[in-house]
Every structure is written in structure tokens, then in C-alpha cells.
Design a protein around this motif. Sequence first.
Motif, PDB file in Angstrom:
ATOM      1  N   LEU A   1       7.091   0.135   4.532  1.00  0.00           N
ATOM      2  CA  LEU A   1       5.884  -0.639   4.225  1.00  0.00           C
ATOM      3  C   LEU A   1       6.154  -2.143   4.116  1.00  0.00           C
ATOM      4  CD1 LEU A   1       3.198   0.868   3.911  1.00  0.00           C
ATOM      5  CD2 LEU A   1       5.127   2.359   3.361  1.00  0.00           C
ATOM      6  N   ARG A   2       7.431  -2.530   4.272  1.00  0.00           N
ATOM      7  CA  ARG A   2       7.767  -3.946   4.101  1.00  0.00           C
ATOM      8  C   ARG A   2       7.071  -4.865   5.113  1.00  0.00           C
ATOM      9  NH1 ARG A   2       8.009  -7.744   1.624  1.00  0.00           N
ATOM     10  NH2 ARG A   2       9.780  -9.011   0.991  1.00  0.00           N
ATOM     11  N   PRO A   3       6.862  -4.460   6.378  1.00  0.00           N
ATOM     12  CA  PRO A   3       6.190  -5.368   7.320  1.00  0.00           C
ATOM     13  C   PRO A   3       4.726  -5.653   6.989  1.00  0.00           C
ATOM     14  CG  PRO A   3       7.439  -3.683   8.501  1.00  0.00           C
ATOM     15  CD  PRO A   3       7.396  -3.269   7.066  1.00  0.00           C
ATOM     16  N   HIS A   4       4.073  -4.778   6.246  1.00  0.00           N
ATOM     17  CA  HIS A   4       2.637  -4.922   6.009  1.00  0.00           C
ATOM     18  C   HIS A   4       2.246  -6.281   5.423  1.00  0.00           C
ATOM     19  CE1 HIS A   4       2.166  -0.928   7.359  1.00  0.00           C
ATOM     20  NE2 HIS A   4       1.065  -0.637   6.692  1.00  0.00           N
ATOM     21  N   PRO A   5       2.820  -6.699   4.282  1.00  0.00           N
ATOM     22  CA  PRO A   5       2.383  -7.988   3.719  1.00  0.00           C
ATOM     23  C   PRO A   5       2.696  -9.176   4.624  1.00  0.00           C
ATOM     24  CG  PRO A   5       4.272  -7.131   2.513  1.00  0.00           C
ATOM     25  CD  PRO A   5       3.804  -6.035   3.405  1.00  0.00           C
ATOM     26  N   PHE A   6       3.823  -9.144   5.357  1.00  0.00           N
ATOM     27  CA  PHE A   6       4.163 -10.256   6.253  1.00  0.00           C
ATOM     28  C   PHE A   6       3.177 -10.344   7.411  1.00  0.00           C
ATOM     29  CE2 PHE A   6       8.346  -9.477   4.272  1.00  0.00           C
ATOM     30  CZ  PHE A   6       8.591 -10.757   3.800  1.00  0.00           C
ATOM     31  N   LEU A   7       2.812  -9.188   7.971  1.00  0.00           N
ATOM     32  CA  LEU A   7       1.862  -9.179   9.082  1.00  0.00           C
ATOM     33  C   LEU A   7       0.481  -9.647   8.622  1.00  0.00           C
ATOM     34  CD1 LEU A   7       2.875  -5.796  10.753  1.00  0.00           C
ATOM     35  CD2 LEU A   7       3.339  -8.084  11.628  1.00  0.00           C
TER      36      LEU A   7
ATOM     37  N   SER B   1      -6.856 -18.906   0.158  1.00  0.00           N
ATOM     38  CA  SER B   1      -6.017 -18.907  -1.046  1.00  0.00           C
ATOM     39  C   SER B   1      -6.354 -17.754  -1.973  1.00  0.00           C
ATOM     40  CB  SER B   1      -6.180 -20.238  -1.792  1.00  0.00           C
ATOM     41  OG  SER B   1      -7.540 -20.420  -2.169  1.00  0.00           O
ATOM     42  N   THR B   2      -7.591 -17.258  -1.876  1.00  0.00           N
ATOM     43  CA  THR B   2      -8.011 -16.133  -2.720  1.00  0.00           C
ATOM     44  C   THR B   2      -8.883 -15.175  -1.923  1.00  0.00           C
ATOM     45  OG1 THR B   2      -9.981 -17.326  -3.490  1.00  0.00           O
ATOM     46  CG2 THR B   2      -7.986 -17.494  -4.857  1.00  0.00           C
ATOM     47  N   PHE B   3      -8.926 -13.942  -2.407  1.00  0.00           N
ATOM     48  CA  PHE B   3      -9.887 -12.958  -1.922  1.00  0.00           C
ATOM     49  C   PHE B   3     -10.809 -12.595  -3.087  1.00  0.00           C
ATOM     50  CE2 PHE B   3      -6.472 -12.312   1.196  1.00  0.00           C
ATOM     51  CZ  PHE B   3      -7.214 -12.276   2.370  1.00  0.00           C
ATOM     52  N   ILE B   4     -11.977 -12.065  -2.742  1.00  0.00           N
ATOM     53  CA  ILE B   4     -12.955 -11.655  -3.751  1.00  0.00           C
ATOM     54  C   ILE B   4     -13.115 -10.135  -3.684  1.00  0.00           C
ATOM     55  CG2 ILE B   4     -15.293 -11.943  -4.630  1.00  0.00           C
ATOM     56  CD1 ILE B   4     -13.602 -14.489  -4.648  1.00  0.00           C
ATOM     57  N   LEU B   5     -12.807  -9.471  -4.778  1.00  0.00           N
ATOM     58  CA  LEU B   5     -12.966  -8.022  -4.880  1.00  0.00           C
ATOM     59  C   LEU B   5     -14.316  -7.721  -5.512  1.00  0.00           C
ATOM     60  CD1 LEU B   5      -9.387  -7.144  -6.178  1.00  0.00           C
ATOM     61  CD2 LEU B   5     -10.306  -6.546  -3.934  1.00  0.00           C
TER      62      LEU B   5
ATOM     63  N   THR C   1      -4.193 -14.685  -2.943  1.00  0.00           N
ATOM     64  CA  THR C   1      -3.748 -14.001  -1.726  1.00  0.00           C
ATOM     65  C   THR C   1      -2.404 -13.314  -1.915  1.00  0.00           C
ATOM     66  OG1 THR C   1      -4.959 -15.553  -0.331  1.00  0.00           O
ATOM     67  CG2 THR C   1      -3.186 -14.326   0.712  1.00  0.00           C
ATOM     68  N   ASN C   2      -1.441 -14.010  -2.526  1.00  0.00           N
ATOM     69  CA  ASN C   2      -0.115 -13.406  -2.732  1.00  0.00           C
ATOM     70  C   ASN C   2      -0.191 -12.195  -3.654  1.00  0.00           C
ATOM     71  OD1 ASN C   2       1.079 -15.325  -1.080  1.00  0.00           O
ATOM     72  ND2 ASN C   2       1.611 -16.690  -2.768  1.00  0.00           N
ATOM     73  N   ALA C   3      -1.030 -12.295  -4.696  1.00  0.00           N
ATOM     74  CA  ALA C   3      -1.198 -11.159  -5.611  1.00  0.00           C
ATOM     75  C   ALA C   3      -1.860  -9.988  -4.899  1.00  0.00           C
ATOM     76  CB  ALA C   3      -2.027 -11.587  -6.818  1.00  0.00           C
ATOM     77  N   CYS C   4      -2.816 -10.301  -4.013  1.00  0.00           N
ATOM     78  CA  CYS C   4      -3.499  -9.257  -3.245  1.00  0.00           C
ATOM     79  C   CYS C   4      -2.527  -8.538  -2.322  1.00  0.00           C
ATOM     80  CB  CYS C   4      -4.638  -9.891  -2.444  1.00  0.00           C
ATOM     81  SG  CYS C   4      -5.656  -8.724  -1.526  1.00  0.00           S
TER      82      CYS C   4
ATOM     83  N   CYS D   1      -6.922  -4.285  -3.413  1.00  0.00           N
ATOM     84  CA  CYS D   1      -6.545  -4.721  -2.068  1.00  0.00           C
ATOM     85  C   CYS D   1      -5.901  -3.555  -1.322  1.00  0.00           C
ATOM     86  CB  CYS D   1      -5.572  -5.899  -2.142  1.00  0.00           C
ATOM     87  SG  CYS D   1      -6.288  -7.399  -2.830  1.00  0.00           S
ATOM     88  N   GLU D   2      -6.468  -3.215  -0.196  1.00  0.00           N
ATOM     89  CA  GLU D   2      -6.022  -2.070   0.585  1.00  0.00           C
ATOM     90  C   GLU D   2      -5.811  -2.512   2.025  1.00  0.00           C
ATOM     91  OE1 GLU D   2      -6.351   1.400   3.080  1.00  0.00           O
ATOM     92  OE2 GLU D   2      -8.084   0.101   2.789  1.00  0.00           O
ATOM     93  N   PHE D   3      -4.829  -1.929   2.698  1.00  0.00           N
ATOM     94  CA  PHE D   3      -4.410  -2.405   4.015  1.00  0.00           C
ATOM     95  C   PHE D   3      -5.561  -2.453   5.015  1.00  0.00           C
ATOM     96  CE2 PHE D   3      -2.788  -1.524   8.311  1.00  0.00           C
ATOM     97  CZ  PHE D   3      -1.950  -2.618   8.468  1.00  0.00           C
ATOM     98  N   MET D   4      -6.280  -1.349   5.187  1.00  0.00           N
ATOM     99  CA  MET D   4      -7.344  -1.307   6.177  1.00  0.00           C
ATOM    100  C   MET D   4      -8.486  -2.249   5.833  1.00  0.00           C
ATOM    101  SD  MET D   4      -6.278   0.524   8.592  1.00  0.00           S
ATOM    102  CE  MET D   4      -7.804   0.496   9.537  1.00  0.00           C
ATOM    103  N   ALA D   5      -8.749  -2.422   4.536  1.00  0.00           N
ATOM    104  CA  ALA D   5      -9.809  -3.344   4.131  1.00  0.00           C
ATOM    105  C   ALA D   5      -9.463  -4.775   4.516  1.00  0.00           C
ATOM    106  CB  ALA D   5     -10.032  -3.246   2.625  1.00  0.00           C
ATOM    107  N   LEU D   6      -8.186  -5.153   4.416  1.00  0.00           N
ATOM    108  CA  LEU D   6      -7.762  -6.497   4.801  1.00  0.00           C
ATOM    109  C   LEU D   6      -7.739  -6.659   6.315  1.00  0.00           C
ATOM    110  CD1 LEU D   6      -4.891  -7.023   2.209  1.00  0.00           C
ATOM    111  CD2 LEU D   6      -6.954  -8.410   2.390  1.00  0.00           C
TER     112      LEU D   6
END
Length: 318
Positions: free
Chosen positions: A158-164, A12-16, A96-99, A181-186
Motif C-alpha cells: 500500500l506504500r505507493p498509494h499516498p505518493f500516487l 492544502s485541505t480536503f472537506i469531509l 492533505t497530508n493527514a488525509c 479519506c478513502e482511496f477510491m473517493a480521492l
Amino acid sequence: MAASNSTMPHPSTFILLGIPGLEAAHVWISIPFCSVYILSLLGNSLLLAVIKSEPSLHEPMYLFLSMLALTDQVVSTTTLPKTLCIFRFRDRAIHTNACLAQMYLLHSLSTMESGFILAMAFDRCAAICNPLRHSAVLTSRAIAKIGLGVVMRGVLLLRPHPFLLQRLPYCRTNVISHTYCEFMALVKLACVDTTVMRAYSLIVAFVTAKLDFILVVLSYILILRTIFKRPSKEARPTSLGTCSSHICVILGFYIPAFFFILIHRFGHSMAPLVHIIVANIYLLVPPMMNPIIYGVRTKNIHERVLRVFSNRGFQAIS
């Protein structure tokens, strides 16, 4: 909030973490970050106001510049407020959604920045290589279509990124060693094979920033060839001078971007601190520098800004 190393199909959340290893200095680090953010907002707002209020600046180059300035403002606002909350208040949790929304906006807007820089290069190429047809080619309708095309490219690619990313199981940890929040980090947190996602990300990076850079370079090759083929040597500095501000913006955007890409690909032995600092320079410095570059090096903008401040100063005295 403690990080969990058990299976988390949908955390539900990530920690930065911010900048790992410099937690004790986060409060002090927040000062230059906040200063850069304020300068970026003020500079780009002033640039937009000057372009809007000055009819002589309603030209393709400055209209594309205003699009770039607006995008820069949104890029800074997408990351800096949360980063400052991490540094000042230790508010590290992000839903998670905000990230995912932050990640999507960040990458799509960066793609738009690259597109607007390419559009400005096309304008300079048309103005210098074929000045008689410049106004006929870059009409208001054409400028609007180019601007819309740049925006839609960033939105759709870039639209597929959050769904994937939303469908990935995160079974290692929900801790992100970064300030945003960065793509490769996730992707690195996922416990499944992400080869296809990484390949798609590389393809998107190539057809946007890398292809844009190649086209920008080709545009300036044509510009330089046209300038040095002209018989009058006295006109060369003037022609080059009209491109100088844009060249500074190109260098300010692409040099940190390529450092960021190279470190991601080949800097695996480097400390995470280096990755995070370069990533933040890539995001924060160009939005601050672009209005300064154009404010100092572009005569029309420079004079208009001085008039604004001199008029306000006169009104304050009176």
C-alpha cells in the motif's frame, strides 16, 4: 470552508462531509459511533491484557489473536476521532497530508487484519490436520516471522498509494462525501486518467483480501475433511468447537468487506448514504465484535475475564 470547483493541482485541505443528507442528525449519529469506539478500545485492551497475563494463552492462535486485536485498535483510532469531530463539532477540514496518512493507514491495516485472520486459519489447520507437528511447525520464531510478514505486506503493497495520490491534480472539487479519506473517493476527484492506479488497487485487493479468503476457505476444507474422516464421531464437536470463534471472526470481517467491494463495483445507482454506511460497518463493527466473540466463546479467555472482574469486585467490597 467552501469547496472550490476550479483547478487545484495540490489542495492544502480536503472537506469531509460525513454522511450527506443526514447532516441534521450527525450529533445523534455520533452517539452509537462513539459507543462502538469505546467498546472496541476497551474490549481489545482487555483481550490483550488477558492474553499477556495468562501463560496458558501463550499459544499460536492467541498470539495471532493479540496481533489482530492490536491492529483493530489502530484501525478504529485512525478513523473514529476525526469522524466524531465531523459529527459533534462540524470540523470537516482535514489537511492533505493527514488525509493521505489516514487513507494509507486504513488500507494497510485492513490488509494486515486479513493476513492475521489467515494466519489463525493456518494455525487451526496445523493443529487439527497434523497435531503432532503443530508445536514444531508454529514455533515462537515462526510466529514472529509470520507476524512480521503480514505487517510488511501491508506496509509495502500500500506504500505507493499516498505518493500516487499526492501527485494527482484535483481540478473538480476538494469535497469528499465520506466520513474518512478513502482511496477510491480521492481517485474520483482527480481530473486525469487514473486507470493504472485503479488497476494497481484492484491487484493489491486481489493478492491480499481475496487471496487470503480463498486460502482461508481451503484451510477449512482441509480441516473439515480431516474431522469427518476420523473414526470417532464424539470428537467431532470438540474439534469444530475449537474453530467456532475463528469462523465467527472470518464471517464478521469478510462479509462486510465483500458487500463493500460489491457496492463499489456494481452499486453505482445506490445512494451515497448506503456506500458510507456499509463502509463504516466494515471498519467499525469487526474491531468491536472480535473481543466479544472470543470472550464469550473461548473458555480460557472467558474464565480469565470473569476472574479479573470478580477479583476487582472483591477488592472494591473489602
